[in-house]
Design an enzyme around this catalytic site. Sequence first.
Site, short mmCIF file in Angstrom:
data_model
loop_
_atom_site.label_atom_id
_atom_site.label_comp_id
_atom_site.label_asym_id
_atom_site.label_seq_id
_atom_site.Cartn_x
_atom_site.Cartn_y
_atom_site.Cartn_z
N LYS A 32 2.93 8.51 -12.19
CA LYS A 32 2.43 7.89 -10.82
C LYS A 32 1.47 8.99 -10.21
CE LYS A 32 5.27 7.48 -6.77
NZ LYS A 32 4.16 7.93 -5.69
N ASP A 59 -0.71 4.40 -7.07
CA ASP A 59 0.23 4.19 -5.63
C ASP A 59 -0.54 4.56 -4.76
OD1 ASP A 59 2.28 3.91 -3.79
OD2 ASP A 59 3.10 5.98 -4.26
N LEU A 60 -1.58 3.58 -4.33
CA LEU A 60 -2.49 3.78 -3.16
C LEU A 60 -2.15 2.74 -1.94
CD1 LEU A 60 -5.90 4.31 -5.04
CD2 LEU A 60 -4.17 6.07 -4.08
N LYS A 61 -1.29 1.90 -2.25
CA LYS A 61 -0.76 1.19 -0.97
C LYS A 61 -1.83 0.64 -0.12
CE LYS A 61 3.78 3.71 -0.54
NZ LYS A 61 3.29 4.94 -1.29
N ASP A 64 -5.55 -3.79 4.04
CA ASP A 64 -6.84 -4.22 4.88
C ASP A 64 -7.14 -5.77 4.93
OD1 ASP A 64 -9.40 -3.96 5.90
OD2 ASP A 64 -9.56 -1.97 5.10
N ASN A 67 -10.80 -9.81 1.83
CA ASN A 67 -11.99 -9.48 1.06
C ASN A 67 -12.23 -8.05 0.66
OD1 ASN A 67 -14.54 -10.26 0.26
ND2 ASN A 67 -15.53 -8.99 1.82
N THR A 119 10.52 3.36 3.67
CA THR A 119 11.74 3.63 3.84
C THR A 119 12.08 4.74 5.05
OG1 THR A 119 11.62 5.27 2.00
CG2 THR A 119 13.08 3.32 1.81
N GLN A 190 15.46 12.98 0.71
CA GLN A 190 15.78 11.61 0.52
C GLN A 190 17.21 11.06 1.31
OE1 GLN A 190 13.81 9.16 -0.56
NE2 GLN A 190 12.45 10.00 -2.14
N GLY A 210 10.40 12.05 -8.53
CA GLY A 210 9.47 13.09 -8.65
C GLY A 210 10.31 14.57 -8.71
N ARG A 211 10.56 15.21 -7.57
CA ARG A 211 11.16 16.74 -7.70
C ARG A 211 12.21 16.77 -8.58
NH1 ARG A 211 11.16 16.41 -1.32
NH2 ARG A 211 11.42 14.26 -1.88
O1 C5P Z 1 10.44 13.70 -5.25
P1 C5P Z 1 10.97 12.49 -4.94
O2 C5P Z 1 11.84 12.06 -6.28
O3 C5P Z 1 11.94 12.25 -3.63
O4 C5P Z 1 9.86 11.58 -5.02
C1 C5P Z 1 9.62 10.23 -4.74
C2 C5P Z 1 8.56 9.52 -5.03
O5 C5P Z 1 8.69 8.17 -4.44
C3 C5P Z 1 7.46 10.15 -4.14
O6 C5P Z 1 6.09 10.00 -4.76
C4 C5P Z 1 7.61 9.51 -2.86
O7 C5P Z 1 6.28 9.12 -2.12
C5 C5P Z 1 7.81 7.92 -3.42
N1 C5P Z 1 8.48 7.01 -2.45
C6 C5P Z 1 9.68 7.24 -1.85
N2 C5P Z 1 10.18 6.31 -1.19
C7 C5P Z 1 9.44 5.02 -1.04
C8 C5P Z 1 8.39 4.76 -1.52
C9 C5P Z 1 7.72 5.78 -2.29
O8 C5P Z 1 10.18 8.11 -2.03
N3 C5P Z 1 9.97 4.17 -0.15
#
Ligand code: C5P
Length: 232
Positions: A32, A59-61, A64, A67, A119, A190, A210-211
């Site tokens: 991602k 993941d650029l969300k 806008d 168009n 979230t 989280q 991620g982490r």
């Molecule tokens: O490091 P970690 O496992 O918390 O990363 C989760 C990834 O998912 C990050 O890139 C975070 O921006 C993304 N994300 C999230 N919660 C959301 C949407 C996206 O943690 N609701």
Amino acid sequence: MGKDVIVACDFASAEQTFAFLDKFQGRKPFVKIGMELYYAEGPSIVKEIKKRGHKIFLDLKLHDIPNTVKKSMAVLSNLDVDITNLHAGGTIRMMEAAIEGLTRPDGTRPLLIAVTQLTSTDQESMEKDLLIKEPIDKVVMHYAHNAKLAGLDGVVCSPLEAGKVHEICGKEFLTITPGVRFADGDVGDQKRVMTPAQAKEIGSDYIVVGRPITAAEDPVAAYERCIKEFVD
Ligand code: C5P
């Protein structure tokens, strides 16, 4: 595409990203790329990671006028990413325009996923800042349903919402779930988390991790553990 683990490469530069991906040698995790890395390095980071043989969730969300989203999605489609996303809050018309822009002349397109309510938004901020008075769970499901009506392929949601999304939007509608932690791991910032095994149990289609992988002492072992718990 079946169940898979998507590794959130939340790095600030291409250099850090490649140093991380090099550890995987023959393995090619689904990656991602978020705003931080994309804005730092531009489209070349997508092309280079793709050239290395990884699947990419960009993941650029987008959010806008229809168009602008349509034209921007056409650009992202040319980058040959596998999944990209937008905010369902941009309305059904914006989501339909996104699909049009994303669809290539040969009819193929990357999967398109909606973000419902972030979230980081809670009931209080939704009511006070956005003047949305409905319960947040209802808003999330309504946005998911709108995404389905617009022809999108799924939503990003908490693993706790994945079952309900499948009930409302059908089993084929994809749920991509972040907030994943190992049972013996650090939760960090989280709030509502699940293990890869629990996310599998509840029916998530993809987990975004991620982490727990990027900050692990042995990222490859952590990735393999995710695959073992979630996919195998
Ligand atoms: O490091 P970690 O496992 O918390 O990363 C989760 C990834 O998912 C990050 O890139 C975070 O921006 C993304 N994300 C999230 N919660 C959301 C949407 C996206 O943690 N609701």
